[in-house]
Design an enzyme around this catalytic site. Structure first.
Site, PDB file in Angstrom:
ATOM      1  CE  LYS A 103      -3.793  -2.163   2.456  1.00 15.02           C
ATOM      2  NZ  LYS A 103      -4.229  -2.635   3.779  1.00 15.02           N
TER       3      LYS A 103
ATOM      4  CD  GLN B  43      -3.672  -4.420   6.816  1.00 13.73           C
ATOM      5  OE1 GLN B  43      -3.759  -3.389   6.145  1.00 13.73           O
ATOM      6  NE2 GLN B  43      -4.005  -5.593   6.336  1.00 13.73           N
TER       7      GLN B  43
ATOM      8  CG  ASP C  63     -10.203  -0.113   5.346  1.00 20.28           C
ATOM      9  OD1 ASP C  63      -9.977  -0.625   4.235  1.00 20.28           O
ATOM     10  OD2 ASP C  63      -9.480  -0.260   6.341  1.00 20.28           O
TER      11      ASP C  63
HETATM   12  N1  GUN Z   1      -7.031  -6.687   6.214  1.00 14.29           N
HETATM   13  C1  GUN Z   1      -7.306  -7.409   5.106  1.00 14.29           C
HETATM   14  N2  GUN Z   1      -7.999  -6.672   4.214  1.00 14.29           N
HETATM   15  C2  GUN Z   1      -8.157  -5.449   4.773  1.00 14.29           C
HETATM   16  C3  GUN Z   1      -8.758  -4.249   4.320  1.00 14.29           C
HETATM   17  O1  GUN Z   1      -9.327  -4.156   3.232  1.00 14.29           O
HETATM   18  N3  GUN Z   1      -8.685  -3.204   5.186  1.00 14.29           N
HETATM   19  C4  GUN Z   1      -8.087  -3.294   6.394  1.00 14.29           C
HETATM   20  N4  GUN Z   1      -8.105  -2.215   7.174  1.00 14.29           N
HETATM   21  N5  GUN Z   1      -7.515  -4.386   6.847  1.00 14.29           N
HETATM   22  C5  GUN Z   1      -7.548  -5.460   6.030  1.00 14.29           C
END
Ligand code: GUN
Length: 300
Positions: free
Chosen positions: A54, A98, A121
Protein backbone atom coordinates in the site's frame (compact mmCIF):
# COMPACT_ATOMS: atom_id res chain seq x y z
CA UNK A 1 -17.94 -21.97 -23.49
CA UNK A 2 -14.60 -20.61 -22.39
CA UNK A 3 -14.89 -17.56 -20.19
CA UNK A 4 -13.41 -14.16 -20.88
CA UNK A 5 -10.72 -13.55 -18.28
CA UNK A 6 -11.26 -10.25 -16.48
CA UNK A 7 -7.76 -8.86 -16.02
CA UNK A 8 -7.78 -7.18 -12.63
CA UNK A 9 -4.09 -6.37 -12.80
CA UNK A 10 -4.51 -4.33 -15.99
CA UNK A 11 -7.75 -2.75 -14.72
CA UNK A 12 -6.08 -1.76 -11.44
CA UNK A 13 -3.18 -0.18 -13.34
CA UNK A 14 -5.73 1.95 -15.26
CA UNK A 15 -7.46 3.00 -12.03
CA UNK A 16 -4.09 3.98 -10.52
CA UNK A 17 -3.29 6.02 -13.64
CA UNK A 18 -6.59 7.89 -13.24
CA UNK A 19 -5.81 8.44 -9.57
CA UNK A 20 -2.37 9.79 -10.48
CA UNK A 21 -3.95 12.29 -12.93
CA UNK A 22 -6.27 13.58 -10.19
CA UNK A 23 -3.38 13.80 -7.74
CA UNK A 24 -1.42 15.92 -10.23
CA UNK A 25 -4.40 18.24 -10.67
CA UNK A 26 -4.86 18.56 -6.90
CA UNK A 27 -1.19 19.44 -6.50
CA UNK A 28 -0.83 21.79 -9.49
CA UNK A 29 -4.16 23.60 -9.33
CA UNK A 30 -4.90 23.57 -5.62
CA UNK A 31 -1.55 23.02 -3.91
CA UNK A 32 -2.92 19.95 -2.09
CA UNK A 33 -1.18 16.58 -1.86
CA UNK A 34 -3.53 13.79 -0.79
CA UNK A 35 -2.19 11.81 2.18
CA UNK A 36 -2.95 8.24 3.29
CA UNK A 37 -2.04 7.03 6.78
CA UNK A 38 -1.84 3.30 7.48
CA UNK A 39 -1.68 2.02 11.04
CA UNK A 40 -0.26 -1.45 11.64
CA UNK A 41 -0.30 -3.01 15.09
CA UNK A 42 1.93 -6.05 15.60
CA UNK A 43 3.86 -8.21 13.22
CA UNK A 44 1.34 -10.32 11.29
CA UNK A 45 3.41 -11.28 8.20
CA UNK A 46 0.50 -11.02 5.71
CA UNK A 47 -0.45 -7.59 7.08
CA UNK A 48 3.16 -6.42 6.81
CA UNK A 49 3.20 -7.41 3.13
CA UNK A 50 -0.09 -5.56 2.48
CA UNK A 51 1.05 -2.44 4.29
CA UNK A 52 4.35 -2.32 2.40
CA UNK A 53 2.53 -2.72 -0.89
CA UNK A 54 0.00 0.00 0.00
CA UNK A 55 2.78 2.42 0.97
CA UNK A 56 4.67 1.79 -2.27
CA UNK A 57 1.64 2.33 -4.51
CA UNK A 58 0.53 5.40 -2.55
CA UNK A 59 3.87 7.06 -3.33
CA UNK A 60 3.79 5.84 -6.95
CA UNK A 61 0.55 7.76 -7.65
CA UNK A 62 2.07 10.89 -6.13
CA UNK A 63 0.36 10.89 -2.73
CA UNK A 64 1.96 11.15 0.69
CA UNK A 65 2.17 7.89 2.64
CA UNK A 66 2.32 7.88 6.42
CA UNK A 67 3.02 4.58 8.16
CA UNK A 68 2.48 4.06 11.87
CA UNK A 69 3.87 0.76 13.09
CA UNK A 70 2.94 -0.02 16.67
CA UNK A 71 4.04 -2.86 18.95
CA UNK A 72 1.77 -5.90 19.26
CA UNK A 73 1.14 -5.05 22.93
CA UNK A 74 0.07 -1.43 22.24
CA UNK A 75 -2.79 -0.45 24.56
CA UNK A 76 -6.19 0.52 23.23
CA UNK A 77 -5.76 4.01 24.67
CA UNK A 78 -2.47 4.49 22.83
CA UNK A 79 -3.95 3.25 19.54
CA UNK A 80 -6.98 5.53 19.94
CA UNK A 81 -4.60 8.44 20.59
CA UNK A 82 -2.80 7.73 17.29
CA UNK A 83 -6.12 7.64 15.41
CA UNK A 84 -7.21 10.86 17.10
CA UNK A 85 -4.01 12.60 16.03
CA UNK A 86 -4.52 11.45 12.43
CA UNK A 87 -8.18 12.55 12.54
CA UNK A 88 -6.97 16.06 13.41
CA UNK A 89 -4.08 16.17 10.94
CA UNK A 90 -5.07 18.21 7.84
CA UNK A 91 -2.32 16.53 5.75
CA UNK A 92 -4.03 13.16 6.26
CA UNK A 93 -7.10 12.58 4.06
CA UNK A 94 -7.39 8.83 4.48
CA UNK A 95 -6.82 6.57 7.50
CA UNK A 96 -6.61 2.79 7.39
CA UNK A 97 -6.11 0.64 10.47
CA UNK A 98 -4.89 -2.72 9.22
CA UNK A 99 -7.03 -5.66 10.33
CA UNK A 100 -6.93 -8.06 12.06
CA UNK A 101 -5.89 -6.25 15.23
CA UNK A 102 -4.31 -8.18 18.13
CA UNK A 103 -6.99 -9.85 20.26
CA UNK A 104 -6.77 -7.45 23.22
CA UNK A 105 -7.94 -4.55 21.01
CA UNK A 106 -11.61 -3.91 20.19
CA UNK A 107 -11.66 -3.56 16.37
CA UNK A 108 -15.17 -2.07 16.26
CA UNK A 109 -14.25 0.59 18.80
CA UNK A 110 -11.05 1.48 16.95
CA UNK A 111 -12.68 1.58 13.50
CA UNK A 112 -15.53 3.71 14.81
CA UNK A 113 -13.03 6.18 16.28
CA UNK A 114 -11.81 7.07 12.75
CA UNK A 115 -13.29 10.28 11.32
CA UNK A 116 -15.90 8.86 8.85
CA UNK A 117 -14.75 11.38 6.23
CA UNK A 118 -11.25 9.85 6.41
CA UNK A 119 -12.43 6.24 6.67
CA UNK A 120 -11.09 5.08 3.29
CA UNK A 121 -11.88 1.45 4.21
CA UNK A 122 -15.58 2.32 4.50
CA UNK A 123 -15.85 0.27 7.69
CA UNK A 124 -17.11 3.00 10.08
CA UNK A 125 -20.76 2.48 11.07
CA UNK A 126 -21.64 5.89 9.56
CA UNK A 127 -20.33 4.81 6.17
CA UNK A 128 -22.04 1.41 6.48
CA UNK A 129 -25.33 3.21 7.19
CA UNK A 130 -24.86 5.69 4.36
CA UNK A 131 -24.13 2.89 1.88
CA UNK A 132 -27.12 0.90 3.18
CA UNK A 133 -29.43 3.85 2.57
CA UNK A 134 -27.97 4.63 -0.87
CA UNK A 135 -26.29 7.84 0.26
CA UNK A 136 -22.84 9.14 -0.57
CA UNK A 137 -20.30 7.27 1.57
CA UNK A 138 -16.85 5.79 1.63
CA UNK A 139 -17.22 2.37 -0.03
CA UNK A 140 -15.13 -0.65 1.08
CA UNK A 141 -12.31 -1.22 -1.40
CA UNK A 142 -12.72 -4.88 -2.38
CA UNK A 143 -16.46 -4.59 -3.12
CA UNK A 144 -15.86 -1.30 -4.96
CA UNK A 145 -13.18 -2.91 -7.13
CA UNK A 146 -15.46 -5.87 -7.82
CA UNK A 147 -18.30 -3.52 -8.79
CA UNK A 148 -16.04 -1.58 -11.16
CA UNK A 149 -15.06 -4.80 -12.96
CA UNK A 150 -18.69 -5.95 -13.18
CA UNK A 151 -19.86 -2.62 -14.62
CA UNK A 152 -16.96 -2.55 -17.04
CA UNK A 153 -17.73 -6.05 -18.30
CA UNK A 154 -21.54 -6.04 -18.23
CA UNK A 155 -22.53 -2.38 -18.56
CA UNK A 156 -25.84 -2.05 -16.69
CA UNK A 157 -26.38 -4.58 -13.90
CA UNK A 158 -30.08 -3.71 -13.61
CA UNK A 159 -32.39 -6.69 -13.12
CA UNK A 160 -29.62 -9.30 -12.99
CA UNK A 161 -29.66 -12.06 -10.37
CA UNK A 162 -26.62 -11.70 -8.17
CA UNK A 163 -25.51 -14.22 -5.56
CA UNK A 164 -22.92 -13.14 -3.00
CA UNK A 165 -21.26 -16.04 -1.21
CA UNK A 166 -20.20 -14.87 2.24
CA UNK A 167 -21.63 -12.36 4.69
CA UNK A 168 -18.57 -10.59 6.07
CA UNK A 169 -18.69 -6.91 6.97
CA UNK A 170 -15.62 -6.30 4.79
CA UNK A 171 -16.84 -7.91 1.57
CA UNK A 172 -20.13 -9.86 1.52
CA UNK A 173 -22.52 -7.34 3.07
CA UNK A 174 -21.20 -4.17 1.34
CA UNK A 175 -20.99 -6.07 -1.97
CA UNK A 176 -24.66 -7.01 -1.64
CA UNK A 177 -25.56 -3.36 -0.92
CA UNK A 178 -23.67 -2.13 -3.97
CA UNK A 179 -25.34 -4.71 -6.23
CA UNK A 180 -28.74 -3.76 -4.79
CA UNK A 181 -28.00 -0.07 -5.41
CA UNK A 182 -27.29 -1.07 -9.04
CA UNK A 183 -30.76 -2.74 -9.17
CA UNK A 184 -29.67 -6.37 -9.05
CA UNK A 185 -31.84 -8.98 -7.36
CA UNK A 186 -29.47 -9.98 -4.59
CA UNK A 187 -29.11 -13.17 -2.55
CA UNK A 188 -26.53 -13.43 0.20
CA UNK A 189 -25.59 -17.08 0.68
CA UNK A 190 -23.53 -18.37 3.61
CA UNK A 191 -22.50 -21.49 5.50
CA UNK A 192 -26.09 -22.26 6.57
CA UNK A 193 -27.70 -21.71 3.16
CA UNK A 194 -29.76 -24.70 2.00
CA UNK A 195 -29.41 -26.04 -1.55
CA UNK A 196 -26.46 -23.76 -2.20
CA UNK A 197 -25.74 -25.28 -5.63
CA UNK A 198 -29.27 -24.42 -6.82
CA UNK A 199 -29.03 -20.89 -5.41
CA UNK A 200 -25.75 -20.28 -7.26
CA UNK A 201 -27.13 -21.82 -10.48
CA UNK A 202 -29.73 -19.04 -10.69
CA UNK A 203 -27.09 -16.31 -10.62
CA UNK A 204 -26.10 -14.10 -13.55
CA UNK A 205 -23.42 -12.69 -11.23
CA UNK A 206 -21.56 -14.77 -8.63
CA UNK A 207 -19.31 -13.02 -6.12
CA UNK A 208 -17.43 -15.59 -4.03
CA UNK A 209 -16.03 -14.28 -0.74
CA UNK A 210 -16.00 -17.12 1.75
CA UNK A 211 -12.31 -17.92 2.18
CA UNK A 212 -12.68 -21.61 1.29
CA UNK A 213 -10.34 -22.80 -1.44
CA UNK A 214 -12.02 -23.84 -4.71
CA UNK A 215 -15.39 -24.50 -3.07
CA UNK A 216 -17.52 -23.50 -6.09
CA UNK A 217 -17.37 -26.11 -8.87
CA UNK A 218 -18.15 -25.34 -12.50
CA UNK A 219 -21.43 -27.27 -12.44
CA UNK A 220 -22.87 -24.70 -9.99
CA UNK A 221 -22.36 -21.92 -12.55
CA UNK A 222 -25.12 -20.80 -14.92
CA UNK A 223 -23.74 -20.82 -18.49
CA UNK A 224 -22.56 -17.33 -19.38
CA UNK A 225 -22.58 -16.01 -15.79
CA UNK A 226 -19.98 -13.50 -14.59
CA UNK A 227 -17.86 -14.85 -11.73
CA UNK A 228 -15.95 -12.56 -9.38
CA UNK A 229 -13.60 -14.53 -7.15
CA UNK A 230 -12.60 -12.59 -4.05
CA UNK A 231 -10.90 -15.52 -2.32
CA UNK A 232 -7.14 -15.68 -1.85
CA UNK A 233 -6.24 -19.04 -0.34
CA UNK A 234 -2.86 -20.70 -0.14
CA UNK A 235 -2.95 -24.46 -0.66
CA UNK A 236 -0.36 -27.21 -0.83
CA UNK A 237 0.84 -27.86 -4.39
CA UNK A 238 2.86 -31.10 -4.40
CA UNK A 239 2.74 -31.02 -8.22
CA UNK A 240 5.08 -28.00 -8.03
CA UNK A 241 7.52 -29.83 -5.80
CA UNK A 242 7.80 -30.88 -2.18
CA UNK A 243 6.57 -28.27 0.29
CA UNK A 244 5.38 -25.94 -2.48
CA UNK A 245 2.13 -23.97 -2.29
CA UNK A 246 -0.04 -21.99 -4.70
CA UNK A 247 -2.72 -19.31 -4.45
CA UNK A 248 -6.25 -20.26 -5.41
CA UNK A 249 -9.60 -18.53 -5.16
CA UNK A 250 -12.93 -19.59 -3.68
CA UNK A 251 -14.06 -20.98 -7.05
CA UNK A 252 -12.57 -23.90 -8.92
CA UNK A 253 -11.13 -21.82 -11.74
CA UNK A 254 -10.62 -24.53 -14.35
CA UNK A 255 -14.15 -25.93 -14.24
CA UNK A 256 -15.89 -22.53 -13.72
CA UNK A 257 -14.02 -21.00 -16.67
CA UNK A 258 -15.52 -23.73 -18.88
CA UNK A 259 -19.05 -22.54 -18.12
CA UNK A 260 -18.91 -18.87 -17.14
CA UNK A 261 -19.10 -15.98 -19.57
CA UNK A 262 -16.38 -14.12 -17.67
CA UNK A 263 -14.26 -14.81 -14.62
CA UNK A 264 -11.59 -13.12 -12.52
CA UNK A 265 -8.39 -15.13 -11.97
CA UNK A 266 -6.53 -15.60 -8.69
CA UNK A 267 -4.03 -14.06 -8.46
CA UNK A 268 -4.49 -11.08 -10.79
CA UNK A 269 -8.22 -10.50 -10.41
CA UNK A 270 -9.86 -8.73 -7.49
CA UNK A 271 -6.66 -8.50 -5.42
CA UNK A 272 -4.93 -5.67 -7.32
CA UNK A 273 -8.21 -3.75 -7.50
CA UNK A 274 -8.42 -3.50 -3.70
CA UNK A 275 -5.33 -1.30 -3.33
CA UNK A 276 -6.24 0.70 -6.45
CA UNK A 277 -9.63 1.46 -4.88
CA UNK A 278 -7.98 2.42 -1.60
CA UNK A 279 -6.00 5.06 -3.51
CA UNK A 280 -9.16 6.11 -5.35
CA UNK A 281 -11.00 6.48 -2.03
CA UNK A 282 -8.16 8.62 -0.67
CA UNK A 283 -8.43 11.01 -3.62
CA UNK A 284 -12.21 11.09 -3.19
CA UNK A 285 -11.83 11.86 0.53
CA UNK A 286 -9.30 14.59 -0.26
CA UNK A 287 -11.63 16.23 -2.81
CA UNK A 288 -14.59 16.10 -0.42
CA UNK A 289 -12.51 17.53 2.44
CA UNK A 290 -11.56 20.48 0.25
CA UNK A 291 -15.00 21.09 -1.26
CA UNK A 292 -13.80 20.08 -4.73
CA UNK A 293 -15.61 18.04 -7.38
CA UNK A 294 -15.09 14.33 -6.92
CA UNK A 295 -13.25 12.31 -9.55
CA UNK A 296 -15.71 10.60 -11.88
CA UNK A 297 -15.66 6.82 -12.26
CA UNK A 298 -13.67 6.23 -9.09
CA UNK A 299 -16.62 6.03 -6.69
CA UNK A 300 -19.74 3.86 -6.58
N1 GUN B 1 -7.03 -6.69 6.21
C1 GUN B 1 -7.31 -7.41 5.11
N2 GUN B 1 -8.00 -6.67 4.21
C2 GUN B 1 -8.16 -5.45 4.77
C3 GUN B 1 -8.76 -4.25 4.32
O1 GUN B 1 -9.33 -4.16 3.23
N3 GUN B 1 -8.69 -3.20 5.19
C4 GUN B 1 -8.09 -3.29 6.39
N4 GUN B 1 -8.10 -2.21 7.17
N5 GUN B 1 -7.52 -4.39 6.85
C5 GUN B 1 -7.55 -5.46 6.03
Amino acid sequence: MTATVIDGKAFAAKVREQVAVHVTTLKDKHGITPGLAVVLVGEDPASQVYVRSKGKMTVEVGMNSYEHKLDADTSEADLLAVVDKLNKDPAVHGILVQLPLPKHLDSDLVINSIDPAKDVDGFHISNVGLLGTGQKSMVPCTPLGSLMMLRDHLGSLSGLNAVVLGRSNIVGKPMAQLLLNDSCTVTIAHSRTKDLADVVRRADIVVAAVGRPQMVPGDWIKPGATVIDVGINRIDAPDLGEGKTRLVGDVDYASCAEVAGAITPVPGGVGPMTIACLLANTVTACCRANGLAEPEGLTA
